[in-house]
Design a protein around this motif. Structure first.
Motif, PDB file in Angstrom:
ATOM      1  N   ILE A 201       0.845  -1.202   0.000  1.00  0.00           N
ATOM      2  CA  ILE A 201       0.000   0.000   0.000  1.00  0.00           C
ATOM      3  C   ILE A 201       0.878   1.249   0.000  1.00  0.00           C
ATOM      4  N   GLU A 202       1.910   1.247   0.833  1.00  0.00           N
ATOM      5  CA  GLU A 202       2.827   2.386   0.901  1.00  0.00           C
ATOM      6  C   GLU A 202       3.650   2.510  -0.386  1.00  0.00           C
ATOM      7  N   VAL A 203       4.048   1.378  -0.952  1.00  0.00           N
ATOM      8  CA  VAL A 203       4.812   1.371  -2.203  1.00  0.00           C
ATOM      9  C   VAL A 203       3.993   2.002  -3.321  1.00  0.00           C
ATOM     10  N   TYR A 204       2.747   1.587  -3.462  1.00  0.00           N
ATOM     11  CA  TYR A 204       1.891   2.104  -4.532  1.00  0.00           C
ATOM     12  C   TYR A 204       1.565   3.584  -4.339  1.00  0.00           C
ATOM     13  N   ALA A 205       1.495   4.021  -3.084  1.00  0.00           N
ATOM     14  CA  ALA A 205       1.105   5.407  -2.799  1.00  0.00           C
ATOM     15  C   ALA A 205       2.252   6.393  -2.967  1.00  0.00           C
ATOM     16  N   GLY A 206       3.466   5.881  -3.169  1.00  0.00           N
ATOM     17  CA  GLY A 206       4.622   6.770  -3.317  1.00  0.00           C
ATOM     18  C   GLY A 206       5.171   7.255  -2.000  1.00  0.00           C
ATOM     19  N   ASN A 207       4.921   6.504  -0.913  1.00  0.00           N
ATOM     20  CA  ASN A 207       5.284   6.967   0.432  1.00  0.00           C
ATOM     21  C   ASN A 207       6.639   6.476   0.913  1.00  0.00           C
ATOM     22  N   LEU A 208       7.357   5.684   0.101  1.00  0.00           N
ATOM     23  CA  LEU A 208       8.687   5.241   0.489  1.00  0.00           C
ATOM     24  C   LEU A 208       9.728   6.230  -0.028  1.00  0.00           C
ATOM     25  N   SER A 209      10.848   6.326   0.676  1.00  0.00           N
ATOM     26  CA  SER A 209      11.971   7.092   0.136  1.00  0.00           C
ATOM     27  C   SER A 209      12.560   6.295  -1.029  1.00  0.00           C
ATOM     28  N   LEU A 210      13.381   6.945  -1.856  1.00  0.00           N
ATOM     29  CA  LEU A 210      13.976   6.244  -2.990  1.00  0.00           C
ATOM     30  C   LEU A 210      14.875   5.099  -2.524  1.00  0.00           C
ATOM     31  N   ASP A 211      15.580   5.294  -1.416  1.00  0.00           N
ATOM     32  CA  ASP A 211      16.392   4.208  -0.871  1.00  0.00           C
ATOM     33  C   ASP A 211      15.519   3.049  -0.415  1.00  0.00           C
ATOM     34  N   GLU A 212      14.351   3.351   0.160  1.00  0.00           N
ATOM     35  CA  GLU A 212      13.442   2.290   0.599  1.00  0.00           C
ATOM     36  C   GLU A 212      12.860   1.546  -0.600  1.00  0.00           C
ATOM     37  N   TYR A 213      12.636   2.255  -1.706  1.00  0.00           N
ATOM     38  CA  TYR A 213      12.181   1.569  -2.919  1.00  0.00           C
ATOM     39  C   TYR A 213      13.255   0.604  -3.422  1.00  0.00           C
ATOM     40  N   ILE A 214      14.515   1.012  -3.354  1.00  0.00           N
ATOM     41  CA  ILE A 214      15.590   0.125  -3.803  1.00  0.00           C
ATOM     42  C   ILE A 214      15.695  -1.085  -2.879  1.00  0.00           C
ATOM     43  N   LEU A 215      15.530  -0.871  -1.573  1.00  0.00           N
ATOM     44  CA  LEU A 215      15.506  -2.003  -0.637  1.00  0.00           C
ATOM     45  C   LEU A 215      14.355  -2.946  -0.972  1.00  0.00           C
ATOM     46  N   PHE A 216      13.206  -2.381  -1.321  1.00  0.00           N
ATOM     47  CA  PHE A 216      12.048  -3.190  -1.727  1.00  0.00           C
ATOM     48  C   PHE A 216      12.401  -4.064  -2.924  1.00  0.00           C
ATOM     49  N   LEU A 217      13.108  -3.518  -3.909  1.00  0.00           N
ATOM     50  CA  LEU A 217      13.514  -4.274  -5.087  1.00  0.00           C
ATOM     51  C   LEU A 217      14.511  -5.373  -4.721  1.00  0.00           C
ATOM     52  N   TYR A 218      15.452  -5.039  -3.830  1.00  0.00           N
ATOM     53  CA  TYR A 218      16.391  -6.054  -3.352  1.00  0.00           C
ATOM     54  C   TYR A 218      15.640  -7.196  -2.670  1.00  0.00           C
ATOM     55  N   ASN A 219      14.652  -6.853  -1.867  1.00  0.00           N
ATOM     56  CA  ASN A 219      13.925  -7.876  -1.122  1.00  0.00           C
ATOM     57  C   ASN A 219      13.079  -8.756  -2.032  1.00  0.00           C
ATOM     58  N   CYS A 220      12.595  -8.202  -3.128  1.00  0.00           N
ATOM     59  CA  CYS A 220      11.910  -9.029  -4.125  1.00  0.00           C
ATOM     60  C   CYS A 220      12.890 -10.043  -4.709  1.00  0.00           C
ATOM     61  N   CYS A 221      14.123  -9.600  -4.948  1.00  0.00           N
ATOM     62  CA  CYS A 221      15.169 -10.495  -5.442  1.00  0.00           C
ATOM     63  C   CYS A 221      15.508 -11.554  -4.391  1.00  0.00           C
ATOM     64  N   TYR A 222      15.651 -11.130  -3.150  1.00  0.00           N
ATOM     65  CA  TYR A 222      15.942 -12.072  -2.060  1.00  0.00           C
ATOM     66  C   TYR A 222      14.854 -13.134  -1.931  1.00  0.00           C
ATOM     67  N   SER A 223      13.601 -12.743  -2.160  1.00  0.00           N
ATOM     68  CA  SER A 223      12.494 -13.694  -1.994  1.00  0.00           C
ATOM     69  C   SER A 223      12.656 -14.886  -2.942  1.00  0.00           C
ATOM     70  N   ARG A 224      13.192 -14.650  -4.144  1.00  0.00           N
ATOM     71  CA  ARG A 224      13.429 -15.756  -5.070  1.00  0.00           C
ATOM     72  C   ARG A 224      14.629 -16.585  -4.640  1.00  0.00           C
ATOM     73  N   MET A 225      15.650 -15.921  -4.141  1.00  0.00           N
ATOM     74  CA  MET A 225      16.836 -16.643  -3.689  1.00  0.00           C
ATOM     75  C   MET A 225      16.501 -17.613  -2.568  1.00  0.00           C
ATOM     76  N   TYR A 226      15.563 -17.206  -1.696  1.00  0.00           N
ATOM     77  CA  TYR A 226      15.192 -18.029  -0.547  1.00  0.00           C
ATOM     78  C   TYR A 226      13.880 -18.775  -0.766  1.00  0.00           C
ATOM     79  N   ASP A 227      13.393 -18.757  -2.021  1.00  0.00           N
ATOM     80  CA  ASP A 227      12.193 -19.501  -2.389  1.00  0.00           C
ATOM     81  C   ASP A 227      11.022 -19.156  -1.467  1.00  0.00           C
TER      82      ASP A 227
END
Length: 420
Positions: A201-227
Motif C-alpha cells: 500500500i505504501e509502495v503504490y502510494a509513493g510513500n517510500l523514500s527512494l532508498d526504501e524503494y531500492i531495498l524493496f527491489l532487493y527484497n523481491c530479489c531475495y524472496s526468489r533466492m530463498y524460495d
C-alpha cells in the motif's frame, strides 16, 4: 596501548571475546557438522557431490583462520576512530561493533574476505561469518566502515547516514516498519506474512523514500533466492509510486541524499524485467540530474510569476534540460504583466538563457522548439492586442521579442535540416 579512557574501558569489557578472536578458539568440527546437517538433506548424487566440495572448501577456510598479532593490534587501534564516531552518533553499546569490526579486519588482512557484491553484503561477509560464528554480525558493520577497512576510504557523510539508518532499524517495531528497513533474509517469515500487504500500500502510494524503494527491489530479489512466495505485486503501480515520490521530492524542500543505495549493472541478471525497469526510473532521476532540472524549472516558473527583477538576476545561470509548456505559460503571462521598462529587457534576458539551446547537449531540443513556437504564436496574439489598444511601445517590445525568437527557432530548424 595509548587510547582514550572510555575506549580502553570498552576493550577491557570485551577482553575475553577479543582474545577468542585472536586465538581462534572456535569448535571447527561443530561448524562443519552444522553445515553437513543443513546441506546433506538434498537428494541427488550431483547435489551431494557439490555439498562435499563446499565442505572441503569450508575445511580449508577454517584451517586458514588468522592469528596475526599485528592484524589484531591494527584492528583494535583503528576501531577507536569508529568508536568515537559511534558515540558521537549516540550509539550507546559499542561491544558488538567492536567484535564485528575486529573479525572483519582479521579476515581482510589475511586475504580471506569474499568480495562478491552481486547479492549485496549479506554474501560478501560470508567467510567472516564462517570464521567467527556468534561473534561477527553484519548488522554492526556499515558499508562506510567496510570501505575504510578494505579500501582505506573514510567518508564521514556516508557513515553518518548509515548509522542513522541503523538507529532507524533499531527503532522499527511494527511489521511494516521492519520491512521498510531490513533486508528480507533478516526478517522472520511471520512478519513478512503480516506486513507485506501493508508495505505494498505504501509502495503504490509513493510513500517510500527512494532508498526504501531500492531495498524493496532487493527484497523481491531475495524472496526468489530463498524460495519465499510474496503476495502478487502490481509493477505498474510500483513504477507509478516511484514517480510520485520523485514528484514529491521535486516539489518539496526535502532533498535526496548524495549517498544512497544503488544496484550495480553487474547485478541486472538477478532482477526481473519489472524490477529492473522500476530501478531505472530512480537511476535516471539521480544520474541525469533530473533533480536539478526539475527544481530549476519550478524555480523559473515561481520567480518569473512573482518577481521579474529577482528572476532576471537569479535564473540566467541555472541549468535546464528543456523549455517546457508550463514554463512557456509562465513566460507569456509574465511578459504581459510587465511594464514597458521590464518588457524592454525581457527579450534580451530570455535569449541569454535559451539562445544557444540547440547547441546544448543537455537540453531536449524537440520539446523546447515546440514550446518556443507556442511562445512566438502567443506573443503575436499579444502584439495584435497592443496595436488595437494603441499601445505602440508595448507592441514594439513584443515585436522585438518575436524577431529574436524566430532567429532562435530558425537556427534549430537549420540544424535539423543539416542533420537530415
Amino acid at each position: 596501548m595509548s587510547c582514550g579512557i572510555e575506549y580502553k574501558g570498552l576493550l577491557r569489557k570485551n577482553e575475553k571475546l577479543l582474545v577468542k578472536i585472536l586465538s581462534g578458539d572456535f569448535n571447527d568440527n561443530a561448524i562443519i557438522e552444522q553445515y553437513k546437517a543443513k546441506n546433506y538433506k538434498l537428494g541427488s548424487n550431483k547435489e551431494r557431490e557439490e555439498c562435499q566440495k563446499e565442505e572441503e572448501e569450508l575445511r580449508k577456510l577454517l584451517a586458514q583462520r588468522p592469528h596475526n598479532i599485528r592484524s589484531f593490534k591494527c584492528a583494535i587501534q583503528d576501531f577507536e576512530r569508529v568508536y568515537n564516531k559511534l558515540v558521537k552518533e549516540d550509539i550507546q553499546d559499542c561491544s558488538n561493533w567492536l567484535l564485528s569490526f575486529t573479525c572483519l579486519m582479521m579476515t581482510n588482512k589475511a586475504g580471506l574476505l569474499q568480495e562478491i557484491t552481486r547479492y549485496g553484503h549479506l554474501f560478501w561477509y560470508l567467510n567472516v561469518e564462517k570464521l567467527y560464528p556468534e561473534l561477527f554480525d553484519d548488522n554492526f558493520i556499515v558499508d562506510g566502515f567496510s570501505k575504510w577497512v578494505i579500501q582505506g576510504e573514510w567518508n564521514e557523510d556516508v557513515i553518518s547516514k548509515e548509522i542513522q539508518l541503523f538507529l532507524k532499524k533499531e527503532k522499527a517495531a511494527t511489521p511494516l516498519e521492519i520491512l521498510r528497513t531490513y533486508n528480507l533474509p533478516e526478517v522472520d517469515e511471520e512478519i513478512i506474512d503480516e506486513g507485506f500487504k501493508d508495505l505494498l500500500i505504501e509502495v503504490y502510494a509513493g510513500n517510500l523514500s527512494l532508498d526504501e524503494y531500492i531495498l524493496f527491489l532487493y527484497n523481491c530479489c531475495y524472496s526468489r533466492m530463498y524460495d519465499f512466495d510474496l503476495p502478487t505485486i502490481d509493477w505498474e503501480k510500483v513504477r507509478e509510486g516511484i514517480r510520485k515520490q520523485i514528484k514529491y521530492l521535486v516539489e518539496s524542500d526535502e532533498k535526496d541524499s548524495h549517498s544512497h543505495r544503488m544496484i550495480g549493472d553487474d547485478s541486472k541478471e538477478h532482477f526481473t524485467e519489472d524490477e529492473w525497469s522500476a530501478y531505472q526510473i530512480i537511476k535516471e532521476f539521480r544520474d541525469n540530474n533530473v533533480w536539478i532540472y526539475e527544481k530549476n524549472q519550478k524555480l523559473y516558473i515561481d520567480l518569473i510569476s512573482s518577481d521579474l527583477n529577482v528572476a532576471f538576476r537569479e535564473l540566467s545561470n541555472k541549468r535546464y534540460n528543456k523549455f517546457s509548456l508550463e514554463m512557456e505559460a509562465a513566460t507569456i503571462n509574465a511578459f504581459k504583466n510587465a511594464d514597458n521598462m521590464d518588457k524592454n529587457h525581457f527579450s534580451g534576458w530570455f535569449v541569454g538563457i535559451w539562445g544557444q539551446y540547440s547547441n546544448s547537449p543537455e537540453i531536449e531540443g524537440q520539446g523546447t522548439t515546440v514550446s518556443l513556437k507556442k511562445l512566438r504564436d502567443d506573443l503575436n496574439s499579444v502584439m495584435q492586442e497592443y496595436k488595437e489598444k494603441g499601445k505602440n511601445i508595448a507592441a514594439g517590445h513584443t515585436q522585438n521579442f518575436i524577431k529574436k525568437l524566430e532567429a532562435i527557432i530558425k537556427t534549430e530548424s537549420e540544424d535539423t535540416t543539416v542533420e537530415q
